[in-house]
Scaffold this active site. Structure first.
Site, short mmCIF file in Angstrom:
data_model
loop_
_atom_site.label_atom_id
_atom_site.label_comp_id
_atom_site.label_asym_id
_atom_site.label_seq_id
_atom_site.Cartn_x
_atom_site.Cartn_y
_atom_site.Cartn_z
N HIS A 112 4.33 -50.19 41.37
CA HIS A 112 3.30 -49.86 40.39
C HIS A 112 3.92 -49.29 39.13
O HIS A 112 3.38 -49.44 38.04
CB HIS A 112 2.33 -48.84 41.00
N ARG B 266 -2.81 -65.22 37.70
CA ARG B 266 -2.41 -64.85 39.07
C ARG B 266 -3.52 -63.96 39.64
O ARG B 266 -3.50 -62.75 39.46
CB ARG B 266 -1.09 -64.08 39.04
N ARG C 282 -5.29 -69.66 39.37
CA ARG C 282 -4.58 -69.99 40.60
C ARG C 282 -5.26 -69.22 41.72
O ARG C 282 -5.47 -68.01 41.62
CB ARG C 282 -3.12 -69.57 40.52
N GLU D 80 5.88 -76.03 43.95
CA GLU D 80 6.85 -74.96 44.11
C GLU D 80 7.55 -75.02 45.47
O GLU D 80 8.35 -74.16 45.81
CB GLU D 80 6.23 -73.58 43.85
N ASN E 71 9.91 -70.39 39.84
CA ASN E 71 10.47 -69.27 40.59
C ASN E 71 10.59 -69.65 42.07
O ASN E 71 11.64 -69.50 42.70
CB ASN E 71 9.58 -68.02 40.49
N ASP E 72 9.50 -70.16 42.60
CA ASP E 72 9.53 -70.53 44.01
C ASP E 72 10.23 -71.85 44.25
O ASP E 72 10.91 -72.02 45.26
CB ASP E 72 8.10 -70.58 44.58
N ARG F 233 14.27 -65.09 46.28
CA ARG F 233 14.12 -64.72 44.86
C ARG F 233 14.15 -63.22 44.63
O ARG F 233 14.28 -62.78 43.48
CB ARG F 233 12.84 -65.34 44.28
N CYS G 145 5.02 -73.15 34.80
CA CYS G 145 4.47 -71.79 34.68
C CYS G 145 5.38 -70.74 35.27
O CYS G 145 5.04 -69.56 35.28
CB CYS G 145 3.07 -71.71 35.29
C1 PEP Z 1 6.42 -69.47 40.51
O1 PEP Z 1 6.68 -69.45 41.71
O2 PEP Z 1 7.20 -69.92 39.64
C2 PEP Z 1 5.12 -68.94 40.03
C3 PEP Z 1 4.73 -69.12 38.79
O3 PEP Z 1 4.37 -68.25 40.90
P1 PEP Z 1 4.71 -66.75 41.38
O4 PEP Z 1 5.84 -66.24 40.54
O5 PEP Z 1 3.46 -65.98 41.19
O6 PEP Z 1 5.08 -66.95 42.81
MG MG Z 2 5.10 -69.10 43.12
#
Ligand code: PEP
Ligand code: MG
Length: 582
Positions: free
Chosen positions: A197, A304, A341, A440, A463-464, A474, A507
């Site tokens: 937080h 998100r 999402r 992802e 990211n995923d 990650r 994204c």
């Molecule tokens: C991602 O995985 O790139 C993504 C945008 O979703 P999050 O980071 O919320 O998992």
């Molecule tokens: Mg993701």
């Protein structure tokens, strides 16, 4: 490291920006109050002191909650609900009644021991989210102790009038919300994580912040000149004149880019040779709604929803509450599209509900669409709320962590049921609302051609996709060096998805990496969605590029053997097109 030499300490960047100033070092958490034996005759007076301290703390926390609610938003304010709950936690109250007569010590010493014991128990829990909540408990402990005896309060981060970069073992959310942003230019902590937080509040206060810096408190000297780089997660102690100059100009460039963006916000993200990219915003919190239009974003490419759904600690809001929230965002962004999402809980994020057994591999477990499909009533509430919001503007919906067609079919069926129910209830919605999936998981990228037959768009969560393709956690700092979105395996999967027949957005964080914008454009991204603070840079980058050059470079990248070569190919093009952003 001898004093006076430049030293770079690396941590996790959790809030962007650059601060230059003197370091102020805070001691670790709160120290144990001195122990004093008491007599039975003193017991009532001690209980009385304790009860007054609890009431005062309750008042302070409620005030803080109100203030944060006004300045940051209800999600941030809800952080303090957890504090208020802990303050009156029956486990602590019961233990106090057991321990106080047993120990016959002053009551603050007993309270400290009872809470410390609880903290130790929590610290052993395997769940990183629960472990990270220890800081909230310390926060309450510190406040209660202060309210029993102001002398136990550690030196306040606000006590000096001088501006500073604050270095601390850890900062509690209420320390952070209490920071005087005229004095504290940014902060860095030894503990903490990006999901804490404290990190969330730093972003909403606009303070550069870096967390999880090993040995920070040992290595830092109060009063040392320092630079805090919230973009790259660096604390630079005793910077040389050269480094200072580099950062001064970096900051000047960032500031310049920001003023340029203000001037350019109405200009489209279009390459020099006329290729248009939709530039949208990634959003998590309600207080960001204003910055979406101010940034000139063409709507929201990724909302998100999990932060809203799970962030208030009081259970998932019902359809009506969700609809009200979503409607506000849709109206704020009209006429642009908002892509919601659906809930992406699990992994490193908040769990949807407590699991009876711990997951050994939470990122491979009960996460994203898997959770929603196993809780259809909850899922349908969210889908109905999103559909109803579509009556007020342009709306899209997308599903996270899709691994195959079965999940897409099941989600589309539920969406169809929701449409039928809403029709029956006489509720309005847009029958043409776009539906997409996040790419992802590598299996989804491999079958992108199949998925494309069932949905209107893709959004690549880099990211995923990077995490799952290279098998590199990650959030594990030990393998952070391997986390490379330009790995040929990732780049080829992205390319495959982008050419499967539906418009594809980016994204993930890769979209905000200025060096990689040429690669994304050249591979064929139709949209890039990034945090609003990065939008000006990405817009400027796109407007400086030639689409044809990007395409040629991307073809070379698809033949390259390693991540460094691919990054370098893109970076060289970027350096030629917009050197001022480096
Ligand atoms: C991602 O995985 O790139 C993504 C945008 O979703 P999050 O980071 O919320 O998992
Ligand atoms: Mg993701």
């Amino acid at each position: 490291m001898p004093e006076g030499f430049e030293q770079r300490l690396k941590g996790l960047p959790v809030s962007p920006g650059i601060a230059v100033g003197k370091l102020r070092v805070e001691a670790r958490g709160c120290s144990a109050p001195p122990i004093r034996n008491i007599t039975p005759a003193e017991m009532d007076a001690e209980w009385e002191r304790f009860s007054i301290a609890l009431n005062r703390t309750e008042g302070e926390l409620s005030q803080l909650k109100k203030r944060v609610g006004l300045t940051s938003g209800p999600e941030e304010a809800a952080i303090f609900d957890a504090h208020l709950l802990f303050l009156r936690d029956p486990i602590i109250t019961t233990r106090m009644h057991q321990e106080f007569p047993k120990r016959m010590h002053n009551i603050e010493a007993v309270y400290y021991a009872v809470v410390q014991n609880f903290i130790e128990m929590m610290s052993r829990v395997d769940d990183p989210y629960l472990r990270s909540r220890v800081i909230d408990i310390r926060d309450v402990l510190q406040r209660v102790l202060k309210n029993m005896d102001p002398a136990t309060l550690p030196t306040s981060a606000n006590s000096s009038a001088e501006t500073c970069i604050l270095a601390a073992y850890e900062l509690t959310p209420s320390d952070t919300a209490d920071l005087n942003t005229n004095q504290v230019l940014g902060f860095v902590t030894e503990a903490g994580s990006a999901v804490s937080h404290t990190a969330i509040l730093a972003r909403s206060l606009g303070l550069p912040a870096v967390v999880a810096v090993p040995n920070l408190v040992v290595d830092s000297r109060a009063g040392s000149p320092a630079i805090l780089d919230g973009y790259n997660g660096l604390l630079i102690l005793n910077p040389t004149e050269e480094t200072l100059e580099q950062y001064r100009s970096l900051r000047a460039e960032r500031d310049k880019a920001y003023s340029e963006y203000k001037a350019m916000r109405d200009l489209p993200a279009i390459t020099r040779d006329g290729h248009r990219i939709r530039l949208a915003a990634n959003v998590e919190f309600v207080h960001e709604f204003d910055s979406i239009t101010q940034s000139g974003a063409e709507g929201v490419g990724l909302f998100r929803t999990e932060f809203f759904l799970l962030g208030n600690g009081g259970g998932v809001p019902d359809e009506e509450a969700q609809y009200e929230h979503y409607r506000k965002l849709v109206e704020a962004c009209a006429p642009h599209e908002v892509i919601f999402r659906t809930l992406d809980s699990g992994g490193d994020k908040l769990p949807y509900e407590d699991l009876d057994t711990k997951e050994d591999n939470p990122f491979l477990g009960w996460r994203g669409i898997r959770v929603s499909l196993s809780r259809p009533e909850m899922f349908k509430d969210q889908l109905c709320a999103i559909l109803r919001a579509s009556a007020h503007g342009k709306v899209g919906v997308m599903f996270p962590m899709v691994s195959g067609i079965t999940e897409v079919r099941a989600s589309l069926e539920l969406l169809e049921e929701c449409r039928a129910e809403l029709r029956e209830r006489g509720e309005e919605f847009d029958p043409h609302m776009r539906v997409g999936v996040m790419i992802e998981v590598p299996s989804a990228a491999m079958i992108a051609d199949i998925l494309a037959k069932h949905v209107d768009f893709f959004s690549i969560g880099t990211n995923d996709l990077t995490q799952y393709t290279i098998a590199v956690d990650r959030v594990n700092h030990r393998v952070a060096g391997m986390f490379r979105p330009t790995h040929p395996g990732v780049v080829r999967l992205m390319h495959r998805a982008m050419h499967a027949g539906v418009p594809t957005a980016i994204c993930g964080e890769m979209g905000g990496d200025i060096s990689l914008v040429p690669l994304l454009v050249g591979l064929g991204a139709a949209e890039i969605s990034v945090g609003t603070h990065l939008l000006p840079l990405v817009r400027h980058a796109i407007r400086s590029l030639s689409y044809e050059e990007c395409r040629t470079m991307a073809q070379q990248a698809l033949q390259a053997e390693d991540s460094t070569t691919i990054r370098e190919l893109s970076r060289q093009l970027a350096l030629r097109a917009y050197p001022q952003l480096f």
